[in-house]
Design a protein around this motif. Structure first.
Motif, PDB file in Angstrom:
ATOM      1  N   GLU A   1      17.505  25.535  48.275  1.00 47.65           N
ATOM      2  CA  GLU A   1      18.450  26.209  47.756  1.00 47.65           C
ATOM      3  C   GLU A   1      18.203  27.904  47.390  1.00 47.65           C
ATOM      4  O   GLU A   1      18.899  28.710  47.844  1.00 47.65           O
TER       5      GLU A   1
ATOM      6  N   GLN B   1      17.506  29.247  50.856  1.00 46.27           N
ATOM      7  CA  GLN B   1      18.798  29.507  51.622  1.00 46.27           C
ATOM      8  C   GLN B   1      19.621  31.040  50.781  1.00 46.27           C
ATOM      9  O   GLN B   1      19.982  31.731  51.676  1.00 46.27           O
ATOM     10  N   PHE B   2      19.229  30.848  49.629  1.00 40.68           N
ATOM     11  CA  PHE B   2      20.205  31.929  48.980  1.00 40.68           C
ATOM     12  C   PHE B   2      19.419  33.331  49.286  1.00 40.68           C
ATOM     13  O   PHE B   2      20.017  34.345  49.733  1.00 40.68           O
ATOM     14  N   CYS B   3      18.244  33.396  49.244  1.00 42.09           N
ATOM     15  CA  CYS B   3      17.334  34.565  49.640  1.00 42.09           C
ATOM     16  C   CYS B   3      17.479  35.267  50.855  1.00 42.09           C
ATOM     17  O   CYS B   3      17.617  36.332  51.071  1.00 42.09           O
ATOM     18  N   GLN B   4      17.624  34.169  51.739  1.00 45.19           N
ATOM     19  CA  GLN B   4      17.711  34.409  53.232  1.00 45.19           C
ATOM     20  C   GLN B   4      19.143  35.005  53.571  1.00 45.19           C
ATOM     21  O   GLN B   4      19.378  35.870  54.063  1.00 45.19           O
ATOM     22  N   ALA B   5      20.098  34.074  53.190  1.00 45.22           N
ATOM     23  CA  ALA B   5      21.369  34.166  53.388  1.00 45.22           C
ATOM     24  C   ALA B   5      21.868  35.640  52.863  1.00 45.22           C
ATOM     25  O   ALA B   5      22.878  36.377  53.321  1.00 45.22           O
ATOM     26  N   ASN B   6      21.647  35.990  51.405  1.00 45.56           N
ATOM     27  CA  ASN B   6      22.193  37.016  50.756  1.00 45.56           C
ATOM     28  C   ASN B   6      21.467  38.504  51.000  1.00 45.56           C
ATOM     29  O   ASN B   6      21.931  39.561  50.797  1.00 45.56           O
TER      30      ASN B   6
ATOM     31  N   GLY C   1      18.202  38.583  53.368  1.00 49.33           N
ATOM     32  CA  GLY C   1      17.479  38.497  54.371  1.00 49.33           C
ATOM     33  C   GLY C   1      15.956  38.362  54.330  1.00 49.33           C
ATOM     34  O   GLY C   1      15.175  38.882  54.908  1.00 49.33           O
TER      35      GLY C   1
ATOM     36  N   SER D   1      17.672  33.890  41.199  1.00 44.65           N
ATOM     37  CA  SER D   1      18.818  34.050  42.233  1.00 44.65           C
ATOM     38  C   SER D   1      19.988  34.587  41.482  1.00 44.65           C
ATOM     39  O   SER D   1      20.900  35.162  42.293  1.00 44.65           O
TER      40      SER D   1
END
Length: 182
Positions: free
Chosen positions: A94, A97-102, A104, A52
């Motif tokens: 975490e 969420q990081f991969c999805q939010a930043n 997609g 990440s």
């Protein structure tokens, strides 16, 4: 009824035998469940060790783009988060969420694990043995061609959508859907 039972047993044994040893792994999924790599035996699979907080993390954008563009034709992208280079978040939620939010990310992501050395996950040990090339940094990629007929090791600095990567898997994809006629 007995004939049906025998036929089902034989069919399941044949299906299991069709899985190449390189893909004969079930790995825990990042957000639960498991990823059965055998299900991808007849498709090109791009395996990537991810992190990440790495200078190469923006490669998630190209990986997701490849997955969206070529996934319907058969390409599979599977991410394997690793903290082997001290740049990955601690908790699975975490990372997800990081991969999805930043970025997609919708392609399958395995749970965090080691990708090199004696502690490497068995699947990565098999990839390293097949290519004689271990990840030396995050976003090292392995392209597994259908049937695990060939495994190509791809350096970190090579972008996932580079022509040499796309040209390597393109011949193994299903043809594009015919353009809709008006």
């Amino acid at each position: 009824m007995r004939i049906l039972s025998v036929a089902l047993v034989l069919a399941s044994q044949m299906a299991a035998a069709a899985c190449p040893a390189l893909l004969d792994y079930k790995v825990p999924g990042l957000m639960g469940g498991e990823i059965n790599l055998c299900q991808y035996a007849d498709r090109p699979v791009l395996v990537v060790n991810t992190a990440s907080h790495c200078g190469f993390t923006p490669q998630f954008t190209q990986l997701e783009s490849l997955y969206k563009q070529y996934g319907p034709r058969g390409l599979v992208v599977v991410g394997f988060p690793s903290n082997d280079f001290f740049q990955e978040l601690d908790k699975p939620a975490e990372i997800g969420q990081f991969c999805q939010a930043n970025y997609g990310v919708t392609f399958p992501m395995a749970s965090k694990g080691h990708v090199r050395g004696s502690d490497a996950q068995p699947f990565f040990k098999a990839l390293i043995a097949a290519t004689d090339d271990a990840p030396s940094w995050n976003f090292h990629k392995y392209l597994i061609l259908p049937g695990a007929s060939k495994v190509v090791s791809i350096a970190t600095r090579t972008k996932p959508d580079a022509s040499e990567v796309v040209d390597a898997f393109l011949p193994y994809l299903q043809p594009p859907a015919a353009a809709a006629q008006p």
